[in-house]
Design a protein around this motif. Structure first.
Motif, PDB file in Angstrom:
ATOM      1  N   SER A   1      27.170  46.733  40.465  1.00 37.49           N
ATOM      2  CA  SER A   1      26.125  46.404  39.739  1.00 37.49           C
ATOM      3  C   SER A   1      26.595  47.377  37.675  1.00 37.49           C
ATOM      4  O   SER A   1      25.978  47.197  37.210  1.00 37.49           O
ATOM      5  CB  SER A   1      25.536  47.897  39.529  1.00 37.49           C
TER       6      SER A   1
ATOM      7  N   PRO B   1      28.315  45.509  36.032  1.00 34.23           N
ATOM      8  CA  PRO B   1      27.945  44.413  34.513  1.00 34.23           C
ATOM      9  C   PRO B   1      27.266  43.888  33.868  1.00 34.23           C
ATOM     10  O   PRO B   1      27.173  44.101  32.590  1.00 34.23           O
ATOM     11  CB  PRO B   1      27.862  42.638  35.257  1.00 34.23           C
ATOM     12  N   TYR B   2      25.818  44.749  34.881  1.00 26.12           N
ATOM     13  CA  TYR B   2      24.710  45.269  33.931  1.00 26.12           C
ATOM     14  C   TYR B   2      24.512  46.108  33.473  1.00 26.12           C
ATOM     15  O   TYR B   2      24.323  46.219  31.470  1.00 26.12           O
ATOM     16  CB  TYR B   2      23.410  45.658  35.504  1.00 26.12           C
TER      17      TYR B   2
ATOM     18  N   ARG C   1      27.297  44.671  29.913  1.00 27.71           N
ATOM     19  CA  ARG C   1      25.977  44.134  29.044  1.00 27.71           C
ATOM     20  C   ARG C   1      24.351  45.097  28.327  1.00 27.71           C
ATOM     21  O   ARG C   1      24.824  45.540  27.090  1.00 27.71           O
ATOM     22  CB  ARG C   1      25.258  43.131  29.510  1.00 27.71           C
ATOM     23  N   THR C   2      24.295  45.372  28.981  1.00 28.37           N
ATOM     24  CA  THR C   2      23.221  46.522  28.201  1.00 28.37           C
ATOM     25  C   THR C   2      23.622  47.514  27.532  1.00 28.37           C
ATOM     26  O   THR C   2      22.995  47.773  26.604  1.00 28.37           O
ATOM     27  CB  THR C   2      22.291  47.538  29.671  1.00 28.37           C
TER      28      THR C   2
ATOM     29  N   ILE D   1      24.376  45.637  24.448  1.00 28.29           N
ATOM     30  CA  ILE D   1      23.412  45.404  23.669  1.00 28.29           C
ATOM     31  C   ILE D   1      22.663  46.644  22.395  1.00 28.29           C
ATOM     32  O   ILE D   1      22.617  47.054  22.111  1.00 28.29           O
ATOM     33  CB  ILE D   1      21.828  45.048  24.284  1.00 28.29           C
TER      34      ILE D   1
ATOM     35  N   LEU E   1      22.336  47.530  18.807  1.00 25.78           N
ATOM     36  CA  LEU E   1      21.286  47.548  18.510  1.00 25.78           C
ATOM     37  C   LEU E   1      21.213  49.493  17.095  1.00 25.78           C
ATOM     38  O   LEU E   1      21.042  49.503  15.866  1.00 25.78           O
ATOM     39  CB  LEU E   1      20.262  48.475  19.647  1.00 25.78           C
TER      40      LEU E   1
ATOM     41  N   VAL F   1      12.776  48.164  25.908  1.00 26.23           N
ATOM     42  CA  VAL F   1      12.398  47.875  27.462  1.00 26.23           C
ATOM     43  C   VAL F   1      14.116  48.210  27.409  1.00 26.23           C
ATOM     44  O   VAL F   1      14.319  47.972  28.941  1.00 26.23           O
ATOM     45  CB  VAL F   1      12.436  45.980  26.357  1.00 26.23           C
ATOM     46  N   VAL F   2      15.030  48.238  26.552  1.00 29.59           N
ATOM     47  CA  VAL F   2      16.122  48.339  26.706  1.00 29.59           C
ATOM     48  C   VAL F   2      16.499  49.719  27.346  1.00 29.59           C
ATOM     49  O   VAL F   2      17.610  49.801  28.151  1.00 29.59           O
ATOM     50  CB  VAL F   2      17.508  48.196  25.828  1.00 29.59           C
TER      51      VAL F   2
ATOM     52  N   ARG G   1      15.632  50.962  30.607  1.00 28.05           N
ATOM     53  CA  ARG G   1      16.570  50.402  32.054  1.00 28.05           C
ATOM     54  C   ARG G   1      18.060  50.584  32.214  1.00 28.05           C
ATOM     55  O   ARG G   1      18.361  50.870  32.321  1.00 28.05           O
ATOM     56  CB  ARG G   1      16.723  48.244  31.235  1.00 28.05           C
TER      57      ARG G   1
ATOM     58  N   ARG H   1      18.379  54.038  33.599  1.00 28.31           N
ATOM     59  CA  ARG H   1      17.493  53.407  34.912  1.00 28.31           C
ATOM     60  C   ARG H   1      19.093  53.135  35.719  1.00 28.31           C
ATOM     61  O   ARG H   1      19.693  53.521  36.906  1.00 28.31           O
ATOM     62  CB  ARG H   1      17.002  52.851  35.041  1.00 28.31           C
ATOM     63  N   SER H   2      19.597  51.974  34.829  1.00 28.41           N
ATOM     64  CA  SER H   2      21.134  51.728  35.559  1.00 28.41           C
ATOM     65  C   SER H   2      22.782  52.791  35.581  1.00 28.41           C
ATOM     66  O   SER H   2      23.057  52.303  36.673  1.00 28.41           O
ATOM     67  CB  SER H   2      21.543  50.233  35.023  1.00 28.41           C
TER      68      SER H   2
END
Lengths: 299, 137
Positions: A42, A44-45, A48-49, A52, A56, A227-228, A231, A234-235
């Protein structure tokens, strides 16, 4: 000196204990391996997030006002998401994370409210009359998926957004390796996107990618952030839960291995005692016989 | 035409990583096709089908849940809540999830949060079934 039969009975019962602890050790070992793999998969997610999000944040200096999850406000109440196990017999796993949380609690002046995952943490917080706003007791399955984490993460974000708490900390156990697990208390909300995030991502593992500076957003940056960001939070919760589970199982495995080793040692000692007692009784019998024969011969 | 690198990552695992010719994704503002040298773009995604074209190969279809997509000139990253390859979808499981969610919603006794979750899982399950029917074996 205990009688022969007593010693024999004790050896048998210790052997039984060794068998049970050994079985528990095996189970914990296989679960640990799975939990470890899951925790790694889990990552990599989250990475990456984070890239981003970081980007931002770079984009607009006023990102602080872009999303309520980023807004710092005067801290009146502190929230802690405490992740412990449902079951005991895991060595110092549960007490370590609880102790770390209590120490942290003492250092904050504001009143603290807890959201607990796992029975052990919930029971203890209740016993000490701490405020628990939500509990997830006997809730997580063996291999939790994202679906299982969403309610926890939503509970955390909601209590932050509704103003129940003004800061949220994440108390979990970081899995380092089979013998080392470190309890940690890290701030989760309000989220600070410009800082390299330390909860789950090692700073070095973040590749500095040259992301294009001019971006198109669809529909617009605010919506994308909307959106990001949840999440990502959460991750992070998901990752913390997985790390904690991996830690729990490895702590349990080590504890059970120690118990098995101790039982074997005890069996050895008992065997020695048993043999000595047996030999003694034989010697005594022989002496009796010899004495008897001698007595007869004298006549 | 150059190729473009596509990574599909879910919270639970890294699902797909390969060089492809075109990606067709269900963006929140409509379906979009991404070729290489695309303008940098960040977008949210809807529940839908993701189609991956690769020259000389059959298209690969994924069913994806909500998420977002980061497009760089030579790199596309899709971060989805759930993603499954069409031929990996277990039809019976999807159907079971679909029926369960439907029943839960019909019962009308759910709290707001649970209702939202049930609706989301209904949406996902029906998407899975649709994708599996269309492309699955």
């Amino acid at each position: 000196m205990a009688s022969l039969r007593e010693i024999r009975r004790r050896i048998k019962s210790v052997k039984n204990i060794a068998q049970v602890t050994q079985a528990m050790q095996m189970v914990a070992a296989s679960r640990m391996k799975k939990a470890q793999e899951q925790a790694l998969a889990s990552r990599p997610y989250a990475e990456r997030t984070f890239e981003i999000l970081h980007h931002l944040a770079d984009q607009s200096k006023s990102v602080k006002n872009l999303h309520p999850l980023l807004v710092e406000r005067p801290v009146k109440n502190v929230g802690i998401l405490l992740i412990t196990a449902d079951k005991g017999l895991a060595g110092a796993y549960n007490s370590n994370i609880i102790r770390a949380t209590m120490r942290f609690n003492k250092s904050t002046k504001q009143p603290t409210a807890y959201i607990t995952v796992g029975k052990k943490g919930f029971d203890l917080m209740n016993r000490f009359n701490n405020k628990v706003i939500a509990d997830f007791v006997n809730y997580l399955p063996d291999r939790p998926g994202l679906i299982d984490i969403i309610p926890i993460a939503e509970m955390v974000m909601d209590s932050f957004l509704n103003g129940v708490v003004d800061e949220v900390y994440l108390a979990y156990t970081k899995f380092v390796n089979t013998v080392v697990q470190t309890p940690r208390v890290d701030r989760l909300l309000p989220f600070e996107p410009s800082e390299p995030f330390k909860i789950t991502i090692e700073h070095e593992s973040l590749q500095k990618k040259t992301l294009a500076s001019v971006y198109e957003y669809e529909p617009d940056p605010e919506t994308v952030l909307d959106v990001v960001l949840p999440r990502f939070i959460r991750s992070l919760v998901y990752q913390a839960v997985l790390e904690s589970i991996a830690s729990e199982h490895s702590a349990r495995m080590v504890a059970m291995r120690n118990a098995t080793d101790n039982a074997h040692e005890l069996i050895d000692t008992l065997n020695l005692t048993y043999n000595r007692a047996r030999q003694e009784s034989i010697t005594k019998e022989i002496l009796d016989i010899v004495g008897g024969v001698e007595a007869l011969g004298k006549n | 035409m150059g190729t473009i690198r596509l990574d599909i990552v879910t919270v639970e695992r890294e699902l797909f990583s390969d060089d492809v010719d075109m990606v067709v994704a269900p963006g929140s503002e409509g379906v979009m096709g991404i070729l290489s040298n695309h303008v940098p773009l960040l977008t949210s995604l809807n529940v839908g089908e993701l189609v991956v074209h690769k020259k000389g190969q059959e298209d690969i279809i994924f069913a994806i849940g909500d998420g977002f997509m980061d497009v760089q000139p030579c790199h596309v990253t899709i971060l989805a809540d759930v993603a499954e390859q069409a031929n990996e979808i277990n039809m019976e499981r999807a159907k079971a999830a679909h029926d369960k969610a439907e029943k839960a919603i019909a019962s009308g006794s759910l709290s707001a949060g649970k209702l939202r979750r049930a609706e989301a899982s209904l949406k996902r399950a029906s998407l899975r079934m649709k994708v599996a029917e269309k492309y699955g074996k």
